[in-house]
Enzyme design. Structure first.
Site, short mmCIF file in Angstrom:
data_model
loop_
_atom_site.label_atom_id
_atom_site.label_comp_id
_atom_site.label_asym_id
_atom_site.label_seq_id
_atom_site.Cartn_x
_atom_site.Cartn_y
_atom_site.Cartn_z
N GLN A 1 0.86 -1.25 -0.12
CA GLN A 1 -0.10 -0.02 -0.08
C GLN A 1 0.90 1.25 0.05
O GLN A 1 1.17 1.92 1.14
CB GLN A 1 -0.98 0.14 1.05
CG GLN A 1 -2.02 1.07 1.01
CD GLN A 1 -3.32 0.90 1.99
OE1 GLN A 1 -3.09 0.06 2.97
NE2 GLN A 1 -4.02 1.95 2.17
N PHE A 2 1.31 1.67 -1.08
CA PHE A 2 2.10 3.03 -1.33
C PHE A 2 1.23 4.14 -0.60
O PHE A 2 2.01 5.10 -0.37
CB PHE A 2 2.69 3.09 -2.71
CG PHE A 2 1.32 3.66 -3.59
CD1 PHE A 2 0.94 5.16 -3.89
CD2 PHE A 2 0.61 2.94 -4.38
CE1 PHE A 2 0.36 5.65 -4.62
CE2 PHE A 2 -0.74 3.45 -4.89
CZ PHE A 2 -0.71 4.63 -5.28
N THR A 3 0.13 4.17 -0.68
CA THR A 3 -0.76 5.18 -0.12
C THR A 3 -0.42 5.77 1.41
O THR A 3 -0.66 6.72 2.01
CB THR A 3 -2.35 5.54 -0.25
OG1 THR A 3 -2.85 3.95 0.36
CG2 THR A 3 -2.44 5.17 -2.04
#
Length: 152
Positions: free
Chosen positions: A78-80
């Site tokens: 999850q890069f967010t």
């Protein structure tokens, strides 16, 4: 590296409407990687998560690890987690690690949990649009950040 850890009674990941991985009792991990992350960060976080005592013992105290309860892990990239909201209303993601290196480190992280700690570790699909379903147990949610922050 930043990991959001959720203790779950079950969790699943769908891609294109199909379940690609699911677990029962264990941990759901949302894994974000940033610039400067390396194998040392990965090993540190894997060890910390494998040994983190966030499951109840017979006296209802948080004294057991995911290994102690024979739990599983569902790991979701999850890069967010590295969203910056300082400017404007649209998050920026320049703090997230570039995808090619992030994918490599993410897979190494999952492999360490599986091979070194013998935890059944399933994953989402890196870079895909995923739908995650979970039942948070407790609820217990822990945020584990990079090595410097995690030591405190």
């Amino acid at each position: 590296m930043k990991v959001v850890i959720q203790r779950v009674t079950n969790a699943s990941c769908k891609v294109d409407g199909k379940v690609i991985s699911s677990i029962k009792n264990g941990l759901l991990l949302f894994v974000g990687l940033t610039h400067g992350d390396n194998i040392d960060n990965i090993k540190y976080h894997a060890k910390k998560i494998a040994n983190m005592r966030i499951f109840e013992d017979e006296e209802q105290k948080l004294n057991k690890s995911v290994m102690d309860v024979n739990g599983e892990i569902l790991s979701i990239s999850q890069f967010t987690l590295y969203a910056s909201t300082k400017k404007g209303n649209r998050p920026g993601f320049t703090d997230a690690l570039e995808p090619i290196l992030a994918k490599k480190l993410y897979h190494q992280f999952n492999n360490i949990l599986e091979s070194e700690y013998k935890i059944n570790t399933l994953a989402g699909e890196f870079g895909a649009h995923m739908e995650i379903e979970l039942i948070n147990d407790g609820p217990v949610t822990i945020i584990l950040e990079d090595i410097d922050n995690a030591k405190s």
